[in-house]
Design a protein around this motif. Structure first.
Motif, PDB file in Angstrom:
ATOM      1  N   VAL A  37       0.927  -1.231  -0.097  1.00  0.00           N
ATOM      2  CA  VAL A  37       0.037   0.109  -0.202  1.00  0.00           C
ATOM      3  C   VAL A  37       0.782   1.210   0.017  1.00  0.00           C
ATOM      4  N   ILE A  38       1.953   1.392   0.802  1.00  0.00           N
ATOM      5  CA  ILE A  38       2.916   2.295   0.683  1.00  0.00           C
ATOM      6  C   ILE A  38       3.484   2.645  -0.626  1.00  0.00           C
ATOM      7  N   GLY A  39       3.957   1.345  -1.364  1.00  0.00           N
ATOM      8  CA  GLY A  39       4.314   1.604  -2.545  1.00  0.00           C
ATOM      9  C   GLY A  39       3.329   2.042  -3.521  1.00  0.00           C
ATOM     10  N   VAL A  40       2.042   1.585  -3.755  1.00  0.00           N
ATOM     11  CA  VAL A  40       1.289   2.208  -4.536  1.00  0.00           C
ATOM     12  C   VAL A  40       0.732   3.510  -4.240  1.00  0.00           C
ATOM     13  N   ALA A  41       0.878   4.032  -2.820  1.00  0.00           N
ATOM     14  CA  ALA A  41       0.670   5.404  -2.525  1.00  0.00           C
ATOM     15  C   ALA A  41       1.861   6.298  -3.043  1.00  0.00           C
ATOM     16  N   GLY A  42       2.935   5.849  -3.174  1.00  0.00           N
ATOM     17  CA  GLY A  42       4.061   6.386  -3.779  1.00  0.00           C
ATOM     18  C   GLY A  42       3.682   6.726  -5.066  1.00  0.00           C
ATOM     19  N   ALA A  43       2.838   6.061  -5.657  1.00  0.00           N
ATOM     20  CA  ALA A  43       2.743   6.112  -7.180  1.00  0.00           C
ATOM     21  C   ALA A  43       1.363   6.695  -7.608  1.00  0.00           C
ATOM     22  N   THR A  44       0.454   6.830  -6.725  1.00  0.00           N
ATOM     23  CA  THR A  44      -0.882   7.416  -6.939  1.00  0.00           C
ATOM     24  C   THR A  44      -1.637   7.797  -5.635  1.00  0.00           C
ATOM     25  N   ALA A  45      -2.353   8.879  -5.626  1.00  0.00           N
ATOM     26  CA  ALA A  45      -3.217   9.345  -4.533  1.00  0.00           C
ATOM     27  C   ALA A  45      -4.432   8.693  -4.472  1.00  0.00           C
ATOM     28  N   ASP A  46      -4.699   8.077  -5.559  1.00  0.00           N
ATOM     29  CA  ASP A  46      -6.203   7.381  -5.764  1.00  0.00           C
ATOM     30  C   ASP A  46      -6.303   6.464  -4.322  1.00  0.00           C
ATOM     31  N   ALA A 162      -2.551  -7.684   8.247  1.00  0.00           N
ATOM     32  CA  ALA A 162      -2.451  -6.916   7.038  1.00  0.00           C
ATOM     33  C   ALA A 162      -3.597  -5.792   7.172  1.00  0.00           C
ATOM     34  N   LEU A 163      -4.593  -6.007   8.100  1.00  0.00           N
ATOM     35  CA  LEU A 163      -5.538  -4.923   8.191  1.00  0.00           C
ATOM     36  C   LEU A 163      -4.971  -3.601   8.780  1.00  0.00           C
ATOM     37  N   LEU A 164      -4.197  -3.772   9.606  1.00  0.00           N
ATOM     38  CA  LEU A 164      -3.471  -2.613  10.125  1.00  0.00           C
ATOM     39  C   LEU A 164      -2.875  -1.509   9.088  1.00  0.00           C
ATOM     40  N   PRO A 165      -2.096  -1.966   8.239  1.00  0.00           N
ATOM     41  CA  PRO A 165      -1.557  -0.989   7.206  1.00  0.00           C
ATOM     42  C   PRO A 165      -2.548  -0.661   6.237  1.00  0.00           C
ATOM     43  N   LEU A 166      -3.415  -1.579   5.885  1.00  0.00           N
ATOM     44  CA  LEU A 166      -4.701  -1.272   5.065  1.00  0.00           C
ATOM     45  C   LEU A 166      -5.640  -0.249   5.423  1.00  0.00           C
ATOM     46  N   LEU A 167      -5.757  -0.386   6.695  1.00  0.00           N
ATOM     47  CA  LEU A 167      -6.933   0.462   7.156  1.00  0.00           C
ATOM     48  C   LEU A 167      -6.246   1.871   7.237  1.00  0.00           C
ATOM     49  N   ALA A 168      -5.096   1.763   7.941  1.00  0.00           N
ATOM     50  CA  ALA A 168      -4.375   3.105   8.149  1.00  0.00           C
ATOM     51  C   ALA A 168      -4.338   3.961   6.852  1.00  0.00           C
ATOM     52  N   ILE A 169      -3.794   3.336   6.027  1.00  0.00           N
ATOM     53  CA  ILE A 169      -3.457   4.264   4.725  1.00  0.00           C
ATOM     54  C   ILE A 169      -4.795   4.418   4.001  1.00  0.00           C
ATOM     55  N   THR A 170      -5.986   3.771   4.108  1.00  0.00           N
ATOM     56  CA  THR A 170      -6.989   4.239   3.407  1.00  0.00           C
ATOM     57  C   THR A 170      -7.862   5.096   4.363  1.00  0.00           C
ATOM     58  N   LEU A 171      -7.831   5.108   5.507  1.00  0.00           N
ATOM     59  CA  LEU A 171      -8.730   5.881   6.437  1.00  0.00           C
ATOM     60  C   LEU A 171      -8.163   7.265   7.180  1.00  0.00           C
ATOM     61  N   LEU A 172      -6.834   7.441   6.803  1.00  0.00           N
ATOM     62  CA  LEU A 172      -6.236   8.619   7.206  1.00  0.00           C
ATOM     63  C   LEU A 172      -6.295   9.408   6.178  1.00  0.00           C
ATOM     64  N   ASP A 174      -5.334  12.569   3.363  1.00  0.00           N
ATOM     65  CA  ASP A 174      -4.259  12.444   2.553  1.00  0.00           C
ATOM     66  C   ASP A 174      -2.911  13.049   2.936  1.00  0.00           C
ATOM     67  N   GLY A 175      -2.630  14.437   3.723  1.00  0.00           N
ATOM     68  CA  GLY A 175      -1.639  14.540   4.172  1.00  0.00           C
ATOM     69  C   GLY A 175      -0.992  13.819   5.174  1.00  0.00           C
ATOM     70  N   ALA A 176      -1.430  12.913   5.873  1.00  0.00           N
ATOM     71  CA  ALA A 176      -1.256  12.281   6.927  1.00  0.00           C
ATOM     72  C   ALA A 176      -1.007  10.412   6.603  1.00  0.00           C
ATOM     73  N   ARG A 177      -1.398  10.417   5.351  1.00  0.00           N
ATOM     74  CA  ARG A 177      -1.658   9.061   4.983  1.00  0.00           C
ATOM     75  C   ARG A 177      -0.456   7.961   4.921  1.00  0.00           C
ATOM     76  N   VAL A 178       0.776   8.456   4.495  1.00  0.00           N
ATOM     77  CA  VAL A 178       1.974   7.524   4.483  1.00  0.00           C
ATOM     78  C   VAL A 178       2.425   7.565   5.694  1.00  0.00           C
ATOM     79  N   TRP A 179       2.855   8.881   6.356  1.00  0.00           N
ATOM     80  CA  TRP A 179       3.540   8.874   7.561  1.00  0.00           C
ATOM     81  C   TRP A 179       2.679   8.082   8.911  1.00  0.00           C
ATOM     82  N   GLY A 180       1.396   8.223   8.654  1.00  0.00           N
ATOM     83  CA  GLY A 180       0.269   7.764   9.601  1.00  0.00           C
ATOM     84  C   GLY A 180       0.675   6.351   9.606  1.00  0.00           C
ATOM     85  N   CYS A 181       0.618   5.689   8.432  1.00  0.00           N
ATOM     86  CA  CYS A 181       0.624   4.341   8.159  1.00  0.00           C
ATOM     87  C   CYS A 181       1.898   3.881   8.631  1.00  0.00           C
ATOM     88  N   ALA A 182       2.946   4.524   8.366  1.00  0.00           N
ATOM     89  CA  ALA A 182       4.464   3.983   8.478  1.00  0.00           C
ATOM     90  C   ALA A 182       4.619   3.945  10.101  1.00  0.00           C
TER      91      ALA A 182
END
Length: 233
Positions: A37-46, A162-172, A174-182
């Motif tokens: 999810v973080i790799g995909v988030a690096g490629a797209t914000a969708d 797996a649900l932890l990073p999945l939920l974190a990156i989709t629910l946070l 946009d501005g906090a998505r990647v860092w919050g998930c990490a």
């Protein structure tokens, strides 16, 4: 010595196997899906693209982990069954030699020759197969390692992890998505590292640092790859 000690040995072995598979599955679920999810988030914000990719990784990873655990533990169970059957044949064909082996095993555990012989004779008078399997191999013939326990435990644990990073990156947002998930991933890995070290009786600090470093490196690399080929940071 209890002739039925194999009950405890078999039960403990199965519980440890279940816990090991669970911790490993949770850890793999966290790292694998976080990387996706973080790799995909690096490629797209969708958000939907990130979510679909994460769900696909979760499903594929959970089945892969369960299948791997089932195959591995089935091989272990086959080995245990072979040992038990060999002992059963020896008890049937040459009980004297089997008793000698049991006495030798007890001697290696610190008993004197006379005490080991007496204990071997007494154990063999009850349930000889159970006694021999417990002392010589640490097995309970009626409670061998169960591959289904390991597979189901691994499947559930991978999914939960797996649900932890999945939920974190989709629910946070946009501005906090990647860092919050990490941050959520690193914290969860610290817990799984602590748990695995505790179960194995190892030093907890190094185990936690190792798995946190692996998770962080995975996320950094996949984010960099995604950013290199993507359109959004």
């Amino acid at each position: 010595m209890d002739a039925h000690g194999g009950d405890d040995i078999g039960s403990i072995g199965n519980r440890l196997n279940w816990l090991r598979a669970g911790v490993l599955g949770a850890n793999d679920g966290i790292v694998s899906v976080a990387g996706i999810v973080i790799g995909v988030a690096g490629a797209t914000a969708d958000r939907s693209t990130i979510l679909i990719s994460g769900v696909a990784g979760l499903v594929a990873g959970a089945f892969s982990m369960a299948g791997g655990e089932y195959t591995s533990v089935s091989t272990q169970r086959d080995t245990e069954s072979t040992l038990v059957e060999a002992e059963r044949r020896e008890l049937r064909d040459d009980p004297g030699a089997a008793e000698d082996e049991l006495a030798e095993s007890l001697e290696r555990r610190g008993l004197s020759a006379a005490t080991a012989r007496s204990a071997a004779r007494e154990l063999s008078a009850g349930d000889p197969l159970r006694a021999h399997a417990a002392v010589e191999f640490g097995l309970d013939p009626d409670d061998l390692t169960n591959p289904w326990h390991a597979a189901v435990s691994s499947f559930i644990a991978f999914t939960c992890g797996a649900l932890l990073p999945l939920l974190a990156i989709t629910l946070l947002p946009d501005g906090a998505r990647v860092w919050g998930c990490a941050l959520a991933v690193v914290a969860a890995l610290a817990i799984t590292g602590y748990t695995s070290a505790h179960l194995g009786g190892a030093a907890k600090g190094p185990a936690m640092l190792r798995i946190m470093a692996v998770g962080a490196a995975t996320m950094i690399v996949t984010y960099a790859v995604g950013s290199a080929f993507g359109i959004a940071a």
